[in-house]
Design a protein around this motif. Sequence first.
Motif, short mmCIF file in Angstrom:
data_model
loop_
_atom_site.label_atom_id
_atom_site.label_comp_id
_atom_site.label_asym_id
_atom_site.label_seq_id
_atom_site.Cartn_x
_atom_site.Cartn_y
_atom_site.Cartn_z
N VAL A 47 0.84 -1.19 0.00
CA VAL A 47 0.00 0.00 0.00
C VAL A 47 0.88 1.24 0.00
O VAL A 47 1.84 1.34 0.77
CB VAL A 47 -0.92 0.01 1.25
CG1 VAL A 47 -1.78 1.25 1.28
CG2 VAL A 47 -1.78 -1.25 1.29
N GLU A 48 0.53 2.18 -0.86
CA GLU A 48 1.22 3.47 -0.87
C GLU A 48 0.30 4.50 -0.21
O GLU A 48 -0.90 4.54 -0.50
CB GLU A 48 1.51 3.89 -2.30
CG GLU A 48 2.34 5.14 -2.40
CD GLU A 48 2.73 5.43 -3.84
OE1 GLU A 48 2.27 6.47 -4.36
OE2 GLU A 48 3.47 4.63 -4.43
N ILE A 49 0.88 5.28 0.68
CA ILE A 49 0.11 6.23 1.48
C ILE A 49 0.70 7.63 1.36
O ILE A 49 1.91 7.80 1.36
CB ILE A 49 0.12 5.79 2.97
CG1 ILE A 49 -0.65 4.49 3.12
CG2 ILE A 49 -0.44 6.88 3.87
CD1 ILE A 49 -0.51 3.86 4.47
N LEU A 50 -0.19 8.60 1.30
CA LEU A 50 0.20 10.01 1.36
C LEU A 50 -0.33 10.54 2.69
O LEU A 50 -1.54 10.55 2.93
CB LEU A 50 -0.42 10.78 0.19
CG LEU A 50 -0.19 12.28 0.16
CD1 LEU A 50 1.29 12.61 0.05
CD2 LEU A 50 -0.95 12.89 -1.00
N LEU A 51 0.59 10.96 3.56
CA LEU A 51 0.20 11.49 4.86
C LEU A 51 -0.22 12.94 4.76
O LEU A 51 0.48 13.75 4.15
CB LEU A 51 1.38 11.41 5.84
CG LEU A 51 1.63 10.09 6.52
CD1 LEU A 51 2.91 10.17 7.34
CD2 LEU A 51 0.47 9.69 7.38
N HIS A 52 -1.35 13.27 5.36
CA HIS A 52 -1.79 14.65 5.43
C HIS A 52 -1.49 15.23 6.81
O HIS A 52 -1.36 16.44 6.96
CB HIS A 52 -3.29 14.76 5.12
CG HIS A 52 -3.61 14.35 3.72
ND1 HIS A 52 -3.28 15.10 2.62
CD2 HIS A 52 -4.21 13.24 3.23
CE1 HIS A 52 -3.67 14.49 1.51
NE2 HIS A 52 -4.24 13.35 1.86
#
Length: 113
Positions: A47-52
């Motif tokens: 899984v690729e995640i973009l943290l906000h």
Amino acid sequence: LRHFMAPGERVPKKLSDTFQQGWLECSLEVTEVKPWKVEGERSFFEVEILLHTGRTHQIRAQLSKIGSPILGDKMYRGRNRAGFTRHRLALHAAELKWTDRSGVHHFKVEPFF
């Protein structure tokens, strides 16, 4: 994913799906899901995640909250399965981007597992 995390040093971190007075907002975006391995009726994914937001234990807590704990993460129900035998989490910061006074910086590396 959007959750609210109880303040304090206690781990594992407690999350809520709804706003709680004094709790911290946690937000991340799942940008890519790739099949990794199937073991019986269980499927495992990269899984690729973009943290906000960047709360302590945020990724671990949020993925566990939705029933998808990270492999090797005993604290958040992610036992070693699917042949993953490392004595660490299957969690890796593969790419970082940030901007400061000297410009835009970019760092990228392949996962160790």
